[in-house]
Design an enzyme around this catalytic site. Structure first.
Site, PDB file in Angstrom:
ATOM      1  N   ASP A 156      -1.773 -17.655   3.744  1.00  0.00           N
ATOM      2  CA  ASP A 156      -2.669 -18.550   3.390  1.00  0.00           C
ATOM      3  C   ASP A 156      -3.070 -19.458   4.470  1.00  0.00           C
ATOM      4  O   ASP A 156      -4.221 -19.639   4.847  1.00  0.00           O
ATOM      5  CB  ASP A 156      -2.412 -19.104   2.031  1.00  0.00           C
ATOM      6  CG  ASP A 156      -1.073 -19.525   1.891  1.00  0.00           C
ATOM      7  OD1 ASP A 156      -0.179 -19.315   2.880  1.00  0.00           O
ATOM      8  OD2 ASP A 156      -0.850 -20.332   0.944  1.00  0.00           O
ATOM      9  N   LYS A 213       4.644 -14.137   4.011  1.00  0.00           N
ATOM     10  CA  LYS A 213       4.709 -14.880   2.887  1.00  0.00           C
ATOM     11  C   LYS A 213       6.037 -15.155   2.461  1.00  0.00           C
ATOM     12  O   LYS A 213       6.436 -14.912   1.166  1.00  0.00           O
ATOM     13  CB  LYS A 213       3.694 -14.206   1.619  1.00  0.00           C
ATOM     14  CG  LYS A 213       3.346 -15.313   0.632  1.00  0.00           C
ATOM     15  CD  LYS A 213       2.533 -16.582   0.864  1.00  0.00           C
ATOM     16  CE  LYS A 213       2.431 -17.377  -0.441  1.00  0.00           C
ATOM     17  NZ  LYS A 213       1.457 -18.527  -0.208  1.00  0.00           N
ATOM     18  N   ASP A 272      -5.367  -6.044   6.029  1.00  0.00           N
ATOM     19  CA  ASP A 272      -6.684  -5.511   5.306  1.00  0.00           C
ATOM     20  C   ASP A 272      -7.436  -6.611   5.220  1.00  0.00           C
ATOM     21  O   ASP A 272      -8.742  -6.694   5.459  1.00  0.00           O
ATOM     22  CB  ASP A 272      -6.353  -4.716   4.062  1.00  0.00           C
ATOM     23  CG  ASP A 272      -7.108  -3.864   3.686  1.00  0.00           C
ATOM     24  OD1 ASP A 272      -8.378  -3.675   4.390  1.00  0.00           O
ATOM     25  OD2 ASP A 272      -7.192  -3.250   2.436  1.00  0.00           O
ATOM     26  N   TYR A 291       0.952  -1.185  -0.102  1.00  0.00           N
ATOM     27  CA  TYR A 291      -0.038   0.054   0.046  1.00  0.00           C
ATOM     28  C   TYR A 291       1.024   1.251  -0.011  1.00  0.00           C
ATOM     29  O   TYR A 291       0.362   2.503   0.313  1.00  0.00           O
ATOM     30  CB  TYR A 291      -1.007   0.025   0.923  1.00  0.00           C
ATOM     31  CG  TYR A 291      -2.162  -1.039   0.967  1.00  0.00           C
ATOM     32  CD1 TYR A 291      -2.213  -2.070   0.285  1.00  0.00           C
ATOM     33  CD2 TYR A 291      -3.107  -0.909   1.998  1.00  0.00           C
ATOM     34  CE1 TYR A 291      -3.129  -3.018   0.179  1.00  0.00           C
ATOM     35  CE2 TYR A 291      -4.316  -1.939   1.836  1.00  0.00           C
ATOM     36  CZ  TYR A 291      -4.020  -2.752   1.015  1.00  0.00           C
ATOM     37  OH  TYR A 291      -5.213  -3.675   0.776  1.00  0.00           O
TER      38      TYR A 291
END
Ligand code: ATP
Length: 334
Positions: A204, A171, A228, A124
């Protein structure tokens, strides 16, 4: 003495839930000197800019704000007002507590976790461009400074609230350099908090674990994009976007605001659930040291939700925003 607080009602359902929240806050007896600043669609309609400088002047003066959601145009149009305010004031920690509320039945019980989301960098950072026709590039910026301070915030939050576990969400198996740096910083910070359990989860897997066994979590710390998405998922665990509060905190000050957006599908109908904003107002009261008023407001909210006779449509009731506020004001008086 009245508390000086900046008020940003926002647009869409923002104006509706703000009006209801102000009435309820008045009923707590706590005095506020609101410095009201319009932004977004409301400011544009009055011939002003989408994000007036007055927002920053006011928050720099008061150090604290209560804010409703502000719409962000999808693909094109002006930049997100929400993200711009957070970045300009360097409100780096987005804190979103997620807890079951009485009377709101969901498939999960005993959920009590907090998402601590980095607010100023990651994907972002807003650094995007077309490389050539048909090829767009967006930069994910992860810094040692940004990762270390959000990690420290998360562990200090856990220590202050007596929460025994922090999970870093990442990740780094794919984004080895950027998320790798993030993890390296969190691991270094955790050395200062030996009493707090620590684990790491790939984002995930974390999403799956959250909908299988959310009770295992305490504080979850992560980058902007993951935070988010997972905070909306977590709102779903406890009854939806209408009931989840949040705060954006930095060295300059703190903005308390619900996690949901402007809900254009129901804006103007008077149906919005003000609970997320009201719980954000409770966090504001905590921040101002108005502990007794915060406890009374939370207890009244619990009582109204548990009674279940006055419920907004997102919770399968029929009450409007103002009717819900009336019930809460009656509970506060009783
Ligand atoms: P934005 O672009 O401002 O984020 P959005 O529609 O993408 O808007 P939300 O505003 O968060 O995202 O709304 C998602 C869904 O949740 C909508 O169906 C909306 O009606 C519902 N919703 C969000 N907030 C509330 C609320 N306070 N009360 C009732 N329903 C809500």
């Amino acid at each position: 003495m009245a508390h000086d607080v900046t008020l940003i009602p926002g647009d869409g359902i923002g104006t509706e839930i703000t009006a209801a929240t102000l009435r309820v806050l008045e009923a707590t007896g706590v005095e506020f000197a609101w410095d009201r600043v319009e932004v977004g669609e409301i400011s544009l309609a009055a011939g002003g800019p989408v994000l007036p400088e007055a927002v920053y002047d006011s928050i720099r003066r008061t150090g604290v704000a209560l804010k409703g959601p502000v719409a962000t145009p999808v693909a094109g149009g002006h930049r997100s007002v929400n993200v711009t305010i957070r970045k300009t004031l360097d409100l780096y920690a987005c804190v979103r507590p997620v807890r079951n509320l009485p009377g709101i039945k969901t498939p999960f019980e005993g959920v009590d976790l907090t998402i601590v989301r980095e607010n100023t960098e990651g994907l972002y950072s807003g650094i995007e461009h077309m490389v050539t026709e048909g090829v767009a590039e967006s930069l994910k910026v992860i810094t040692h400074k940004g990762s270390t301070r959000i990690a420290r915030y998360a562990f200090e939050y856990a220590r202050k609230k007596g929460i025994g576990k922090v999970t870093a969400v990442h990740k780094a198996n794919i984004m080895k350099v950027s998320d790798g740096l993030f993890l390296e910083c969190v691991r270094a910070v955790r050395e200062d908090f030996p009493e707090i359990d620590y684990n790491e989860l790939i984002v995930d897997n974390c999403a799956m674990q959250l909908v299988r066994w959310p009770q295992q979590f305490g504080v979850l710390v992560m980058n902007n994009l993951y935070g988010d998405i997972l905070s909306d998922l977590c709102a779903g665990l406890i009854g939806g976007l209408g009931v989840a509060p949040g705060a954006n905190i930095g060295d300059v000050g703190a903005i308390f605001e619900p996690i949901h957006g402007t809900a254009p599908d129901i804006a103007g109908k008077g149906w919005a659930n003000p609970t997320g904003m009201l719980l954000s107002a409770c966090m504001l009261l905590d921040h101002l040291g108005e502990d007794a008023a915060a406890a009374r407001l939370r207890a009244s909210l619990d009582a109204v939700l548990e009674a279940g006779t006055v419920r907004t449509r997102d919770l399968r009731g029929e009450a409007g925003t103002e009717e819900f506020a009336d019930a809460l004001i009656a509970a506060l008086a009783g």
